[in-house]
Design an enzyme around this catalytic site. Structure first.
Site, PDB file in Angstrom:
ATOM      1  CD  GLN A 108      41.448  36.301  31.386  1.00 34.59           C
ATOM      2  OE1 GLN A 108      42.224  36.682  32.289  1.00 34.59           O
ATOM      3  NE2 GLN A 108      41.017  35.253  31.299  1.00 34.59           N
ATOM      4  CG  ASP A 117      35.465  28.540  30.879  1.00 31.90           C
ATOM      5  OD1 ASP A 117      35.683  27.513  31.530  1.00 31.90           O
ATOM      6  OD2 ASP A 117      36.416  29.525  30.420  1.00 31.90           O
ATOM      7  CE  LYS A 139      40.145  26.839  32.232  1.00 29.97           C
ATOM      8  NZ  LYS A 139      39.178  26.896  33.191  1.00 29.97           N
ATOM      9  CG  ASP A 162      37.683  23.992  52.689  1.00 31.66           C
ATOM     10  OD1 ASP A 162      37.834  24.221  53.907  1.00 31.66           O
ATOM     11  OD2 ASP A 162      36.758  24.169  51.892  1.00 31.66           O
ATOM     12  CB  ILE A 163      40.423  23.112  56.754  1.00 31.35           C
ATOM     13  CG1 ILE A 163      39.411  22.018  56.197  1.00 31.35           C
ATOM     14  CG2 ILE A 163      39.799  24.491  57.209  1.00 31.35           C
ATOM     15  CD1 ILE A 163      38.976  21.423  57.598  1.00 31.35           C
ATOM     16  N   GLY A 164      43.091  22.238  55.500  1.00 29.42           N
ATOM     17  CA  GLY A 164      44.217  21.005  54.668  1.00 29.42           C
ATOM     18  C   GLY A 164      43.646  19.736  54.547  1.00 29.42           C
ATOM     19  CB  ALA A 165      41.394  17.337  56.699  1.00 34.28           C
ATOM     20  CB  THR A 166      38.699  20.106  53.107  1.00 36.98           C
ATOM     21  OG1 THR A 166      37.754  19.802  54.583  1.00 36.98           O
ATOM     22  CG2 THR A 166      37.779  20.073  51.899  1.00 36.98           C
ATOM     23  CB  THR A 224      44.831  36.182  33.953  1.00 36.73           C
ATOM     24  OG1 THR A 224      43.688  35.599  33.747  1.00 36.73           O
ATOM     25  CG2 THR A 224      45.978  35.434  34.157  1.00 36.73           C
ATOM     26  NE  ARG A 262      35.269  35.043  27.611  1.00 37.07           N
ATOM     27  CZ  ARG A 262      35.531  35.767  28.580  1.00 37.07           C
ATOM     28  NH1 ARG A 262      34.491  36.379  28.810  1.00 37.07           N
ATOM     29  NH2 ARG A 262      36.544  36.125  29.362  1.00 37.07           N
ATOM     30  CG  ASP A 304      40.808  26.142  36.412  1.00 39.23           C
ATOM     31  OD1 ASP A 304      41.487  26.443  37.607  1.00 39.23           O
ATOM     32  OD2 ASP A 304      40.509  27.188  35.891  1.00 39.23           O
ATOM     33  CG  LEU A 305      37.407  21.670  40.448  1.00 37.73           C
ATOM     34  CD1 LEU A 305      37.016  20.627  41.438  1.00 37.73           C
ATOM     35  CD2 LEU A 305      36.176  22.360  40.091  1.00 37.73           C
ATOM     36  CE  LYS A 306      41.111  29.892  38.716  1.00 39.18           C
ATOM     37  NZ  LYS A 306      40.123  28.969  37.799  1.00 39.18           N
ATOM     38  CG  LEU A 307      40.792  21.823  45.037  1.00 34.45           C
ATOM     39  CD1 LEU A 307      41.149  20.410  45.447  1.00 34.45           C
ATOM     40  CD2 LEU A 307      39.341  21.773  44.764  1.00 34.45           C
TER      41      LEU A 307
END
Length: 232
Positions: A185, A13, A35, A67-71, A115, A206, A62-65
């Site tokens: 956290q 990070d 990560k 969006d709409i399904g196709a994307t 978290t 960190r 770690d992009l935590k997608l």
């Protein structure tokens, strides 16, 4: 010790690829798994991810997608083509189903509840569930969707392991060595406590990346994990 080292994922990070490369060089063979989150990914970090893979490291995107399904399906397929190890998506049923369709051999981790959230944060956001209930609900949905694992706090590990069984990967941030600042956290444990509670991997940022001696900090955590494994 190799198994213990693989169970530590260091969160890169940092703002720039230059800073990340310097940190990786400092950590050397003390760390085998990294990560890359949104901050670095949006600053050229996906190129670095490929470099890390090519050098023999494991990489968690770690992009935590969400969006709409196709994307989501197409984005997941792109990460899979890069040969990455883990990818996060938010644990919404449509999102998880779409990611599963694009994942191939890429392991998908469903983000249950961040978290940095507690019950008050969920209430403020309009959720009818507290943290424990929402994590459990999303864990069941992730298992039903065929995802490989979950992102959850250490405090939910034991309960969720009992609910999902031994095969799902449980990956937890919110891990801080004893005496370390919890930062943003809110639901935390030490590395040994998280491993004892059945975490497959712990994510630490960190306390390693901002330590005076990052390599020494990483080695201390790996040692703590190894002692816990040996004593289990």
């Amino acid at each position: 010790m190799t198994d213990a080292r693989d169970r530590l994922i260091v969160a890169l990070d940092v703002e720039t690829v230059v800073a990340a490369r310097a940190l990786v060089a400092t950590l050397g063979d003390a760390v085998s798994f990294y990560k890359i989150g949104m901050e670095l990914a949006y600053g050229g970090g996906l190129t670095l991810a490929q470099e890390l893979k090519d050098s023999g490291k494991r990489v968690f995107i770690d992009l935590k997608l969400h969006d709409i399904g196709a994307t989501v399906e197409r984005a997941t397929r792109q990460i899979a083509r890069m040969g990455m190890d883990f990818l996060t998506v938010h644990a919404y049923p449509q999102t998880m189903a779409a990611a599963r369709a694009g994942a191939g051999d890429l392991k998908l981790l469903a983000v249950t509840v961040m978290t940095s959230y507690d019950d008050a944060d969920l209430e403020e956001a309009g959720y009818a569930y507290g943290v424990a209930d929402l994590v459990a609900r999303r864990a069941r949905q992730a298992k039903a969707a065929g995802l490989d694992g979950l992102i959850l706090s250490p405090l939910e590990l034991s309960t969720i392991r009992a609910a999902v069984g031994p095969d799902m990967l449980l990956v937890t941030p919110g891990v801080r060595p004893a005496g370390a600042d919890a930062g943003d956290q809110k639901r935390v444990m030490t590395p040994a406590q998280a491993i004892a509670a059945s975490a497959n991997h712990i994510v630490v940022g960190r306390p390693i990346t901002r330590a005076v001696d990052p390599r020494g900090a990483a080695q201390a955590i790996v040692g703590e994990i190894a002692r816990e494994i040996a004593g289990a």
